[in-house]
Design an enzyme around this catalytic site. Structure first.
Site, PDB file in Angstrom:
ATOM      1  N   ASN A   9     -35.993 -38.331  52.576  1.00 40.65           N
ATOM      2  CA  ASN A   9     -34.863 -38.615  53.456  1.00 40.65           C
ATOM      3  C   ASN A   9     -33.812 -37.543  53.181  1.00 40.65           C
ATOM      4  O   ASN A   9     -33.134 -37.593  52.159  1.00 40.65           O
ATOM      5  CB  ASN A   9     -34.305 -40.017  53.157  1.00 40.65           C
ATOM      6  N   TRP A  10     -33.727 -36.606  54.105  1.00 41.04           N
ATOM      7  CA  TRP A  10     -32.805 -35.480  53.871  1.00 41.04           C
ATOM      8  C   TRP A  10     -31.346 -35.879  54.039  1.00 41.04           C
ATOM      9  O   TRP A  10     -30.452 -35.110  53.684  1.00 41.04           O
ATOM     10  CB  TRP A  10     -33.111 -34.338  54.845  1.00 41.04           C
ATOM     11  N   GLU A 167     -34.862 -50.407  48.528  1.00 41.38           N
ATOM     12  CA  GLU A 167     -33.910 -49.453  47.963  1.00 41.38           C
ATOM     13  C   GLU A 167     -32.698 -50.212  47.430  1.00 41.38           C
ATOM     14  O   GLU A 167     -31.764 -50.512  48.188  1.00 41.38           O
ATOM     15  CB  GLU A 167     -33.448 -48.478  49.052  1.00 41.38           C
ATOM     16  N   GLY A 234     -32.201 -37.320  47.190  1.00 39.05           N
ATOM     17  CA  GLY A 234     -31.819 -36.060  46.546  1.00 39.05           C
ATOM     18  C   GLY A 234     -32.993 -35.164  46.178  1.00 39.05           C
ATOM     19  O   GLY A 234     -32.983 -33.957  46.471  1.00 39.05           O
TER      20      GLY A 234
HETATM   21  C1  PEP Z   1     -32.236 -42.628  49.851  1.00 43.34           C
HETATM   22  O1  PEP Z   1     -31.190 -42.222  50.332  1.00 43.34           O
HETATM   23  O2  PEP Z   1     -33.044 -43.205  50.593  1.00 43.34           O
HETATM   24  C2  PEP Z   1     -32.474 -42.418  48.427  1.00 43.34           C
HETATM   25  C3  PEP Z   1     -33.413 -43.096  47.840  1.00 43.34           C
HETATM   26  O3  PEP Z   1     -31.679 -41.499  47.794  1.00 43.34           O
HETATM   27  P1  PEP Z   1     -31.814 -40.965  46.280  1.00 43.34           P
HETATM   28  O4  PEP Z   1     -33.269 -40.676  46.037  1.00 43.34           O
HETATM   29  O5  PEP Z   1     -30.975 -39.739  46.246  1.00 43.34           O
HETATM   30  O6  PEP Z   1     -31.315 -42.061  45.396  1.00 43.34           O
END
Ligand code: PEP
Length: 249
Positions: A9-10, A167, A234
């Site tokens: 996920n950019w 998440e 990230g």
């Molecule tokens: C996301 O935004 O879906 C995510 C999991 O971000 P990060 O890996 O940066 O925690």
């Protein structure tokens, strides 16, 4: 058998030149074999670029959001039909940043999933609790309500085409990761919720973990029985880190 899905996920990052470097780096370093499905979810203006660069590769591309309307006077919105025109295979719906900054309700997220499926695009439905909700013992209640809104509006066949991403909000972009067992417990709970509607769907739906997944913790997380892949923020912006996570599967 559920095929592992590693999705990037950019978020609101990228440029034509940076994307070119990232995408060609990913293609060049992809492991041989089809054990892992790879996906990048890019900002809407770059979907056509993804289509051009990734067309002949095994990497899929998708969007980060979709309108809850099919067409018409909704300035700034992007419809599921437009994403289909850009040959998106997936679209993220209900990311916690959209739930928090755009007040997206469970019902609105469910409507987005319906419209995506109507265009043959697989929705990646994000669910997750805040730190406060976890600390008050409400995790299961929160994620169940988020998932149930989607379950309620889909047929069993449609449900089987959904991807769920767990998440925990407190783990996104914070460097804090759920322990593998914490994540597994929620994933198993989510699968049990799916099974109430359809055991067949529950067996095939992939449940991804997202929240500071990186090369150092990916292997342990992905080894858990109900963790079928990752949604990566990230670390998806670096070809080295993203490829290392794919290799950890
Ligand atoms: C996301 O935004 O879906 C995510 C999991 O971000 P990060 O890996 O940066 O925690």
């Amino acid at each position: 058998m559920r095929r592992t899905l590693i999705a990037g996920n950019w978020k609101m990052n990228g440029s034509f030149s940076a994307n070119q470097t990232l995408l060609t780096g990913i293609i060049a370093g992809l492991p041989v074999g089809d054990a892992v499905e790879t996906l990048v979810c890019a900002p809407a203006p770059y979907l056509a670029q993804c289509a051009d660069v990734l067309e002949k590769s095994s990497v899929a591309w998708g969007a980060q959001d979709v309108s809850d309307h099919a067409k018409g006077a909704f300035t700034g919105e992007v419809s599921a039909a437009m994403l289909a025109d850009c040959r998106c295979k997936y679209v993220i719906v209900g990311h916690s940043e959209r739930r928090a900054y755009h007040a997206e309700s469970n019902e609105l997220v469910a409507q987005k999933a319906v419209l995506a499926l109507s265009e043959n695009i697989m929705p990646v439905v994000c669910v997750g609790e805040t730190l406060e909700q976890r600390e008050s013992g409400a995790t299961n209640e929160v994620v169940a309500a988020q998932l149930q809104a989607v379950i309620d509006v889909l047929t069993d066949g449609q449900l089987a085409r959904v991807v769920v991403a767990y998440e925990p909000v407190w783990a996104i972009g914070t460097g804090k990761t759920a322990t593998p067992q914490m994540a597994q417990d929620v994933h198993a709970f989510l699968r049990s919720q799916l099974a109430i509607k359809s055991v067949a769907a529950a067996n095939v739906v992939r449940i991804l973990y997202g929240g500071s997944m990186k090369p150092e913790n990916a292997k342990e997380l992905l080894a858990m029985e109900d963790i079928d892949g990752g949604l990566i923020g990230g670390a998806a912006l670096s070809p080295v880190d993203f490829l290392a996570i794919i290799s950890a599967c």
